[in-house]
Write an enzyme that holds these catalytic residues in place. Structure first.
Site, mmCIF file in Angstrom:
data_model
loop_
_atom_site.group_PDB
_atom_site.id
_atom_site.type_symbol
_atom_site.label_atom_id
_atom_site.label_comp_id
_atom_site.label_asym_id
_atom_site.label_seq_id
_atom_site.Cartn_x
_atom_site.Cartn_y
_atom_site.Cartn_z
ATOM 1 N N SER A 243 -2.921 -0.944 -7.849
ATOM 2 C CA SER A 243 -4.160 -1.466 -7.132
ATOM 3 C C SER A 243 -4.139 -3.063 -7.101
ATOM 4 O O SER A 243 -4.827 -3.541 -6.220
ATOM 5 C CB SER A 243 -5.559 -0.860 -7.765
ATOM 6 O OG SER A 243 -6.554 -1.343 -7.109
ATOM 7 N N GLU B 213 -4.286 15.063 -15.560
ATOM 8 C CA GLU B 213 -4.981 14.919 -16.723
ATOM 9 C C GLU B 213 -5.087 13.335 -16.989
ATOM 10 O O GLU B 213 -4.100 12.742 -16.464
ATOM 11 C CB GLU B 213 -4.574 15.575 -18.008
ATOM 12 C CG GLU B 213 -3.594 14.954 -18.642
ATOM 13 C CD GLU B 213 -2.982 15.675 -19.998
ATOM 14 O OE1 GLU B 213 -3.005 14.623 -21.092
ATOM 15 O OE2 GLU B 213 -2.814 16.697 -19.830
ATOM 16 N N ARG B 214 -6.125 13.070 -17.466
ATOM 17 C CA ARG B 214 -6.598 11.385 -17.672
ATOM 18 C C ARG B 214 -5.573 11.039 -18.730
ATOM 19 O O ARG B 214 -5.633 11.545 -19.819
ATOM 20 C CB ARG B 214 -7.872 11.222 -17.959
ATOM 21 C CG ARG B 214 -8.705 11.489 -16.567
ATOM 22 C CD ARG B 214 -10.115 11.034 -17.067
ATOM 23 N NE ARG B 214 -11.071 11.083 -15.849
ATOM 24 C CZ ARG B 214 -11.053 10.377 -14.884
ATOM 25 N NH1 ARG B 214 -10.320 9.248 -14.892
ATOM 26 N NH2 ARG B 214 -11.940 10.606 -13.938
ATOM 27 N N GLU C 193 0.823 -1.250 0.052
ATOM 28 C CA GLU C 193 -0.048 -0.088 -0.062
ATOM 29 C C GLU C 193 0.714 1.298 -0.132
ATOM 30 O O GLU C 193 0.640 2.349 -0.686
ATOM 31 C CB GLU C 193 -1.032 -0.051 1.105
ATOM 32 C CG GLU C 193 -1.897 0.962 1.191
ATOM 33 C CD GLU C 193 -2.766 1.251 -0.163
ATOM 34 O OE1 GLU C 193 -2.926 2.370 -0.567
ATOM 35 O OE2 GLU C 193 -3.254 0.173 -0.443
#
Length: 123
Positions: free
Chosen positions: A103, A90-91, A74
């Site tokens: 993740s 920004e994506r 984590e």
């Protein structure tokens, strides 16, 4: 030799500073990352439980180690996310992939806790 003025510090001063940076990192993760806080609280339950349960020392080490590994994962996941966000908000497909992989690593870490604890307690 590096141009970084902190790289020349050696010995106990270096160790002392490194420990301080590590504590700063733990503090930042605890303050800023809900998932890390949740894992810390889980560890505060599971680690004493692993010490208390009547299992052999190898099983106990595996149980505690799996919990600590999840905390480590984590921290690394949070570091990846912070670095990506620092570069740009920004994506971007590569940013998404990086965060998704972090993740996924944490998901596997949690799965490891379940598998290890199950095998030690039931096997």
């Amino acid at each position: 030799m590096s141009d970084n003025p902190y790289k020349g510090i050696t010995g106990w001063r270096r160790i002392w500073r490194a420990a301080g940076y590590s504590l700063d990192g733990l503090s930042a993760a605890y303050r800023g990352e809900a998932a890390f806080r949740q894992l810390v609280w889980l560890a505060l339950v599971l680690i004493p439980l692993a010490i208390w349960l009547p299992v052999d020392n190898i099983g106990r080490a595996l149980m505690i180690g799996s919990v600590l590994l999840s905390l480590i994962i984590e921290l690394l996941n949070s570091a990846i996310e912070a670095a990506i966000d620092r570069i740009s908000l920004e994506r971007h497909p590569l940013s998404k992939a990086s965060k998704d992989m972090g993740s996924a690593a944490q998901m596997l870490g949690l799965l490891l806790i379940i598998v290890v604890w199950s095998l030690v307690l039931l096997g």
